[in-house]
Design a protein around this motif. Structure first.
Motif, PDB file in Angstrom:
ATOM      1  N   GLN A 268      51.280-117.073  12.393  1.00 45.51           N
ATOM      2  CA  GLN A 268      50.602-116.200  13.350  1.00 45.51           C
ATOM      3  C   GLN A 268      51.135-114.770  13.257  1.00 45.51           C
ATOM      4  OE1 GLN A 268      50.988-116.454  17.865  1.00 45.51           O
ATOM      5  NE2 GLN A 268      49.119-117.641  17.524  1.00 45.51           N
ATOM      6  N   LEU A 269      52.431-114.624  12.983  1.00 47.63           N
ATOM      7  CA  LEU A 269      53.013-113.292  12.805  1.00 47.63           C
ATOM      8  C   LEU A 269      52.389-112.589  11.610  1.00 47.63           C
ATOM      9  CD1 LEU A 269      55.167-111.138  13.478  1.00 47.63           C
ATOM     10  CD2 LEU A 269      56.765-112.414  12.027  1.00 47.63           C
ATOM     11  N   VAL A 270      52.196-113.316  10.510  1.00 49.01           N
ATOM     12  CA  VAL A 270      51.590-112.720   9.322  1.00 49.01           C
ATOM     13  C   VAL A 270      50.149-112.299   9.597  1.00 49.01           C
ATOM     14  CG1 VAL A 270      50.803-113.221   6.976  1.00 49.01           C
ATOM     15  CG2 VAL A 270      53.076-113.931   7.693  1.00 49.01           C
ATOM     16  N   VAL A 271      49.384-113.154  10.272  1.00 49.67           N
ATOM     17  CA  VAL A 271      47.986-112.846  10.561  1.00 49.67           C
ATOM     18  C   VAL A 271      47.879-111.585  11.419  1.00 49.67           C
ATOM     19  CG1 VAL A 271      45.915-113.640  11.762  1.00 49.67           C
ATOM     20  CG2 VAL A 271      47.179-115.207  10.298  1.00 49.67           C
ATOM     21  N   THR A 281      56.446-105.556   8.336  1.00 51.43           N
ATOM     22  CA  THR A 281      56.623-106.943   8.790  1.00 51.43           C
ATOM     23  C   THR A 281      56.166-107.933   7.726  1.00 51.43           C
ATOM     24  OG1 THR A 281      56.350-106.302  11.107  1.00 51.43           O
ATOM     25  CG2 THR A 281      55.993-108.616  10.563  1.00 51.43           C
ATOM     26  N   ILE A 282      55.040-107.635   7.088  1.00 52.14           N
ATOM     27  CA  ILE A 282      54.525-108.533   6.049  1.00 52.14           C
ATOM     28  C   ILE A 282      55.524-108.642   4.899  1.00 52.14           C
ATOM     29  CG2 ILE A 282      52.697-108.867   4.350  1.00 52.14           C
ATOM     30  CD1 ILE A 282      50.803-107.479   6.310  1.00 52.14           C
ATOM     31  N   GLN A 283      56.073-107.518   4.462  1.00 50.88           N
ATOM     32  CA  GLN A 283      57.065-107.540   3.390  1.00 50.88           C
ATOM     33  C   GLN A 283      58.273-108.385   3.779  1.00 50.88           C
ATOM     34  OE1 GLN A 283      56.344-103.140   1.326  1.00 50.88           O
ATOM     35  NE2 GLN A 283      58.002-103.445   2.750  1.00 50.88           N
ATOM     36  N   GLY A 284      58.736-108.250   5.021  1.00 48.19           N
ATOM     37  CA  GLY A 284      59.897-109.014   5.462  1.00 48.19           C
ATOM     38  C   GLY A 284      59.639-110.502   5.454  1.00 48.19           C
ATOM     39  N   VAL A 285      58.480-110.921   5.951  1.00 52.44           N
ATOM     40  CA  VAL A 285      58.143-112.342   5.972  1.00 52.44           C
ATOM     41  C   VAL A 285      57.984-112.877   4.557  1.00 52.44           C
ATOM     42  CG1 VAL A 285      56.460-114.049   6.737  1.00 52.44           C
ATOM     43  CG2 VAL A 285      57.066-112.162   8.246  1.00 52.44           C
ATOM     44  N   VAL A 286      57.339-112.096   3.687  1.00 49.53           N
ATOM     45  CA  VAL A 286      57.144-112.522   2.300  1.00 49.53           C
ATOM     46  C   VAL A 286      58.479-112.710   1.596  1.00 49.53           C
ATOM     47  CG1 VAL A 286      56.314-111.747   0.038  1.00 49.53           C
ATOM     48  CG2 VAL A 286      54.826-111.586   2.031  1.00 49.53           C
ATOM     49  N   VAL A 287      59.398-111.781   1.795  1.00 53.74           N
ATOM     50  CA  VAL A 287      60.730-111.903   1.188  1.00 53.74           C
ATOM     51  C   VAL A 287      61.439-113.142   1.705  1.00 53.74           C
ATOM     52  CG1 VAL A 287      63.035-110.903   1.167  1.00 53.74           C
ATOM     53  CG2 VAL A 287      61.079-109.483   0.661  1.00 53.74           C
TER      54      VAL A 287
END
Length: 316
Positions: A268-271, A281-287
């Motif tokens: 849900q955070l990514v969406v 934020t997207i970069q952090g989650v992807v890493v």
């Protein structure tokens, strides 16, 4: 041995680097910006440009990425320009939900799949084996975004056994937590059950024809003992590899299920970050997901030495 480990680590770091570069590159192709989202529709182009300058979004994409990468190496994944919340904090707040879904879905899939695979291999070629294989094929053809609504309609709407949406933290009670998590866990686990069953059944069937299994049978050991004590362990190498790969994939692949069931996890955070163009934020989650994926695969490689004595002797 050290050279092999160093090569594996080097490849892993390269994978993480390429994944983050790919995510940033794809987001840069999309129209709009985080500044436009923050200022809403009534903002003038001058206001948007000024906010982009303040946030550093007016710099070239590669320059933004290099700056972010330098901070990420030091453990700082940055802060969201939308919420001002540190990305590490945002991940920590939602990580427990995603981890619970992935781990429990994996456990449920393993328990069911191992049992079905043992029965299928023990009764190879019979009507029971064909029925289990057909059921497994059915699970494999139903992805989570279809299984989720179907399970919700049958078990939540029609039967009323589970809540349709919502999340109960485990600290508020394990029973309530399990009740709110069961449907998404089941939706995620269906395809995993099929994949694990098909792989383990094929390996068990092959192992059951080996000489050491025939020798165990000749000694008068029961079929159940031969299957569980002699055939199951050497047949599990491919399964363990798949478990490591799938757990990392599940952690990063709960986006659809968390959105369907309104669960406060990483998906849900990514969406929400994609919708608001929150690249940081997207970069952090992807890493984070990439590092977990790589680490799990490394642990799988190490586990071979425990399962197979031949691997220990080769590495000695």
């Amino acid at each position: 041995m050290l050279l092999t480990t160093a090569q594996r680590l080097g490849r892993s770091l390269l994978v993480v680097l390429l994944v983050t570069m790919g995510s940033v590159g794809l987001l840069s192709l999309a129209p709009g910006s985080a500044a436009a989202v923050m200022l809403q529709e009534n903002a003038t182009p001058e206001q948007v440009a000024e906010l982009e300058r303040q946030l550093g979004l007016d710099k070239p994409v590669w320059e933004q990425y290099v700056s972010w990468l330098g901070n990420a190496i030091r453990g700082d994944l940055g802060s969201s320009p939308i919420t001002n919340q540190p990305v590490v904090e945002a991940i920590n707040q939602r990580l427990s939900v995603t981890i619970e879904l992935a781990v429990f879905a994996l456990i449920l899939a393993l328990v069911i799949a191992v049992g079905l695979a043992i029965v299928s291999a023990a009764f190879e070629g019979t009507l029971l084996d064909r029925a289990i294989t057909a059921l497994s094929s059915g699970f494999l053809s139903v992805p989570a975004f279809i299984a989720g609504p179907l399970l919700t309609y049958l078990l939540a709407v029609q039967l009323g056994w589970f809540p349709v949406t919502g999340w109960v933290k485990i600290s508020a009670g394990f029973g309530g937590n399990l009740e709110s998590a069961f449907l998404p866990i089941l939706a995620i686990s269906l395809t995993e059950i099929a994949a694990f069953h098909r792989l383990l059944r094929a390996d068990l069937v092959g192992t059951m024809r080996e000489d050491f299994v025939e020798a165990a049978r000749a000694k008068g050991m029961s079929p159940a003992y031969v299957m569980t004590r002699h055939a199951l362990r050497p047949s599990s190498f491919s399964l363990i590899t798949l478990i490591g790969i799938n757990l990392g994939r599940l952690i990063g692949g709960t986006v659809i299920v968390e959105s369907l069931f309104s669960l406060p996890g990483l998906g849900q955070l990514v969406v929400s970050s994609i919708t608001s163009r929150d690249v940081i934020t997207i970069q952090g989650v992807v890493v984070f997901v990439a590092v977990v994926y790589v680490a799990l695969n490394t642990l799988v490689d190490i586990s071979y030495s425990w399962l197979d004595p031949r691997v220990r002797k080769a590495g000695a």
